[in-house]
Motif scaffolding. Structure first.
Motif, PDB file in Angstrom:
ATOM      1  N   ASN A 137       0.821  -1.216   0.000  1.00 35.02           N
ATOM      2  CA  ASN A 137       0.000   0.000   0.000  1.00 35.02           C
ATOM      3  C   ASN A 137       0.855   1.266   0.000  1.00 35.02           C
ATOM      4  OD1 ASN A 137      -2.444  -1.328  -0.073  1.00 35.02           O
ATOM      5  ND2 ASN A 137      -2.780  -1.244   2.140  1.00 35.02           N
ATOM      6  N   ASP A 138       2.071   1.177  -0.522  1.00 27.39           N
ATOM      7  CA  ASP A 138       2.990   2.307  -0.486  1.00 27.39           C
ATOM      8  C   ASP A 138       3.700   2.499  -1.828  1.00 27.39           C
ATOM      9  OD1 ASP A 138       4.061   4.465   0.768  1.00 27.39           O
ATOM     10  OD2 ASP A 138       5.389   3.361   2.104  1.00 27.39           O
ATOM     11  N   HIS A 139       3.064   2.021  -2.902  1.00 30.53           N
ATOM     12  CA  HIS A 139       3.562   2.293  -4.243  1.00 30.53           C
ATOM     13  C   HIS A 139       2.387   2.311  -5.205  1.00 30.53           C
ATOM     14  CE1 HIS A 139       3.046  -2.033  -4.848  1.00 30.53           C
ATOM     15  NE2 HIS A 139       3.283  -1.856  -6.142  1.00 30.53           N
ATOM     16  N   VAL A 140       2.579   2.954  -6.353  1.00 36.86           N
ATOM     17  CA  VAL A 140       1.514   3.080  -7.338  1.00 36.86           C
ATOM     18  C   VAL A 140       2.025   2.673  -8.715  1.00 36.86           C
ATOM     19  CG1 VAL A 140       0.411   4.963  -6.061  1.00 36.86           C
ATOM     20  CG2 VAL A 140       2.059   5.504  -7.886  1.00 36.86           C
ATOM     21  N   LEU A 141       1.088   2.406  -9.606  1.00 32.97           N
ATOM     22  CA  LEU A 141       1.407   2.162 -11.008  1.00 32.97           C
ATOM     23  C   LEU A 141       0.940   3.369 -11.805  1.00 32.97           C
ATOM     24  CD1 LEU A 141       2.188   0.391 -13.465  1.00 32.97           C
ATOM     25  CD2 LEU A 141      -0.152  -0.523 -13.405  1.00 32.97           C
ATOM     26  N   TYR A 142       1.877   4.003 -12.510  1.00 28.82           N
ATOM     27  CA  TYR A 142       1.527   5.112 -13.408  1.00 28.82           C
ATOM     28  C   TYR A 142       1.454   4.546 -14.813  1.00 28.82           C
ATOM     29  CZ  TYR A 142       1.744   9.534 -15.935  1.00 28.82           C
ATOM     30  OH  TYR A 142       1.464  10.592 -16.772  1.00 28.82           O
ATOM     31  N   GLU A 143       0.248   4.517 -15.383  1.00 29.67           N
ATOM     32  CA  GLU A 143       0.005   3.776 -16.619  1.00 29.67           C
ATOM     33  C   GLU A 143       0.165   4.583 -17.901  1.00 29.67           C
ATOM     34  OE1 GLU A 143      -3.250   0.571 -16.034  1.00 29.67           O
ATOM     35  OE2 GLU A 143      -3.920   2.267 -14.803  1.00 29.67           O
ATOM     36  N   ASN A 144       0.374   5.882 -17.794  1.00 30.16           N
ATOM     37  CA  ASN A 144       0.385   6.727 -18.981  1.00 30.16           C
ATOM     38  C   ASN A 144       1.815   7.000 -19.445  1.00 30.16           C
ATOM     39  OD1 ASN A 144      -0.455   8.461 -21.027  1.00 30.16           O
ATOM     40  ND2 ASN A 144      -0.446  10.247 -19.690  1.00 30.16           N
ATOM     41  N   PHE A 145       2.254   6.341 -20.513  1.00 33.96           N
ATOM     42  CA  PHE A 145       3.588   6.591 -21.055  1.00 33.96           C
ATOM     43  C   PHE A 145       3.468   7.493 -22.273  1.00 33.96           C
ATOM     44  CE2 PHE A 145       7.038   5.592 -24.057  1.00 33.96           C
ATOM     45  CZ  PHE A 145       8.116   5.989 -23.278  1.00 33.96           C
ATOM     46  N   ARG A 146       4.161   8.637 -22.203  1.00 36.39           N
ATOM     47  CA  ARG A 146       4.124   9.595 -23.312  1.00 36.39           C
ATOM     48  C   ARG A 146       5.528   9.963 -23.776  1.00 36.39           C
ATOM     49  NH1 ARG A 146       0.622  14.349 -20.923  1.00 36.39           N
ATOM     50  NH2 ARG A 146       1.566  15.377 -22.739  1.00 36.39           N
ATOM     51  N   GLY A 147       6.465   9.051 -23.605  1.00 35.34           N
ATOM     52  CA  GLY A 147       7.821   9.313 -24.032  1.00 35.34           C
ATOM     53  C   GLY A 147       8.613  10.050 -22.967  1.00 35.34           C
ATOM     54  N   VAL A 148       9.744  10.637 -23.366  1.00 39.26           N
ATOM     55  CA  VAL A 148      10.586  11.380 -22.440  1.00 39.26           C
ATOM     56  C   VAL A 148       9.786  12.517 -21.822  1.00 39.26           C
ATOM     57  CG1 VAL A 148      12.709  12.715 -22.206  1.00 39.26           C
ATOM     58  CG2 VAL A 148      12.614  10.813 -23.834  1.00 39.26           C
ATOM     59  N   VAL A 149       9.920  12.681 -20.507  1.00 36.36           N
ATOM     60  CA  VAL A 149       9.142  13.697 -19.795  1.00 36.36           C
ATOM     61  C   VAL A 149       9.756  15.066 -20.043  1.00 36.36           C
ATOM     62  CG1 VAL A 149       8.225  14.444 -17.571  1.00 36.36           C
ATOM     63  CG2 VAL A 149       8.514  12.000 -18.048  1.00 36.36           C
ATOM     64  N   LEU A 150       9.191  15.802 -20.998  1.00 38.28           N
ATOM     65  CA  LEU A 150       9.734  17.107 -21.365  1.00 38.28           C
ATOM     66  C   LEU A 150       8.745  18.249 -21.167  1.00 38.28           C
ATOM     67  CD1 LEU A 150      11.623  16.130 -24.661  1.00 38.28           C
ATOM     68  CD2 LEU A 150      12.557  16.373 -22.359  1.00 38.28           C
ATOM     69  N   ASP A 151       7.592  17.962 -20.573  1.00 35.08           N
ATOM     70  CA  ASP A 151       6.636  19.037 -20.334  1.00 35.08           C
ATOM     71  C   ASP A 151       6.133  18.989 -18.903  1.00 35.08           C
ATOM     72  OD1 ASP A 151       3.941  17.486 -20.230  1.00 35.08           O
ATOM     73  OD2 ASP A 151       4.801  16.843 -22.143  1.00 35.08           O
ATOM     74  N   GLU A 152       5.690  20.120 -18.428  1.00 36.64           N
ATOM     75  CA  GLU A 152       5.264  20.281 -17.041  1.00 36.64           C
ATOM     76  C   GLU A 152       4.076  19.398 -16.696  1.00 36.64           C
ATOM     77  OE1 GLU A 152       3.986  23.942 -13.993  1.00 36.64           O
ATOM     78  OE2 GLU A 152       4.207  24.287 -16.155  1.00 36.64           O
ATOM     79  N   GLU A 153       3.144  19.248 -17.645  1.00 38.54           N
ATOM     80  CA  GLU A 153       1.926  18.489 -17.375  1.00 38.54           C
ATOM     81  C   GLU A 153       2.221  17.031 -17.038  1.00 38.54           C
ATOM     82  OE1 GLU A 153       2.361  20.515 -19.933  1.00 38.54           O
ATOM     83  OE2 GLU A 153       1.027  22.147 -19.288  1.00 38.54           O
ATOM     84  N   GLU A 154       3.215  16.438 -17.721  1.00 39.15           N
ATOM     85  CA  GLU A 154       3.534  15.037 -17.454  1.00 39.15           C
ATOM     86  C   GLU A 154       4.149  14.870 -16.077  1.00 39.15           C
ATOM     87  OE1 GLU A 154       3.834  10.885 -18.713  1.00 39.15           O
ATOM     88  OE2 GLU A 154       2.525  12.604 -18.956  1.00 39.15           O
ATOM     89  N   GLY A 155       5.022  15.797 -15.683  1.00 36.51           N
ATOM     90  CA  GLY A 155       5.602  15.742 -14.345  1.00 36.51           C
ATOM     91  C   GLY A 155       4.539  15.862 -13.274  1.00 36.51           C
TER      92      GLY A 155
END
Length: 255
Positions: A137-155
């Protein structure tokens, strides 16, 4: 951390050295992958700013405290090494985390072999071993892969998915861990990667026999998390890694 410092500047220097040591540990365990991967540390003098690796592309095994740069929440480089080229992906992920989570002083992300392999499965970690209970109960799965994180919204999206947890599995990407200290954060990363490795092996073995792995019950998992999953426990476990890297490198990272 129970160390007393003569000044905030002395504390800053010590923490920079610990951050550089953290990169050396990542190199030792093969968590480097070209310029990918980064560890950040909140500055004790300016809590709205954080230290990250510099220069961009320097191998983790060569990083020293003097190579680090201090970046504010807008991405402005405030001080640090002569080469001040900011790793944009590092800034986008770590800035969002440090802004949203005042309890997080350190965050680490890398494309470790077993972590990134497990992250192709699109599922959370099974609680099947004592060590994996640290992430119950102390980790999550982030399912949205959009390539290298280069924009504020993805962070921001990654940070929102992380919530108040210590770790995230970034699908098709890699692992992310956080903590109150560098020692804690680096240990959680190493432990999470090993848990991913263990589950990959166990799942393959179970599939080969037509069976399934045995899961730990919720009560037992929670009771074990209280022992092995606390911040104090993570910091304590991580200190041994830093003691060893100092001996192995003769403190070369402190320069």
């Amino acid at each position: 951390m129970d160390i007393k410092f003569e000044s905030k500047e002395a504390e800053r220097q010590y923490l920079k050295e610990r951050l550089a040591a953290g990169f050396r540990i990542f190199a030792k365990y093969g968590f480097d992958e070209g310029p990918a991967g980064h560890i950040s540390l909140r500055d004790p003098i300016n809590p709205d700013a954080f230290w990250v690796v510099n220069p961009f592309g320097l191998h983790f095994a060569l990083i020293k405290a003097s190579d680090l740069i201090l970046v504010d929440e807008s991405g402005k480089v405030l001080e640090g090494g002569a080469n001040r080229h900011l790793n944009l992906a590092a800034f986008m992920i770590h800035s969002a985390i440090h802004t949203a989570r005042p309890d997080v002083n350190c965050a680490a992300h890398a494309h470790s072999l077993y972590g990134r392999t497990f992250c192709t499965l699109g599922k959370s970690l099974d609680i099947t071993t004592q060590d994996s209970c640290a992430f119950y109960n102390d980790h999550v799965l982030y399912e949205n892969f959009r390539g290298v994180v280069l924009d504020e919204e993805e962070g921001i999206a990654i940070t929102q998915a992380l919530g108040d947890k210590k770790a995230a599995l970034l699908q098709n990407h890699g692992l992310l861990t956080t903590g109150g200290t560098v020692e804690e954060t680096v240990f959680w990363f190493l432990s999470l990667d090993r848990c991913c490795h263990s589950q990959l092996l166990a799942d393959a073995a179970a599939a080969g026999t037509g069976g399934a792995t045995k899961k730990i019950g919720d009560k037992e998992a929670m009771d074990t998390w209280k022992v092995v999953g606390s911040r104090k426990g993570g910091h304590f476990a991580g200190r041994a890694l830093f003691d060893l890297i100092e001996v192995e490198t003769k403190g070369d990272y402190k320069n």
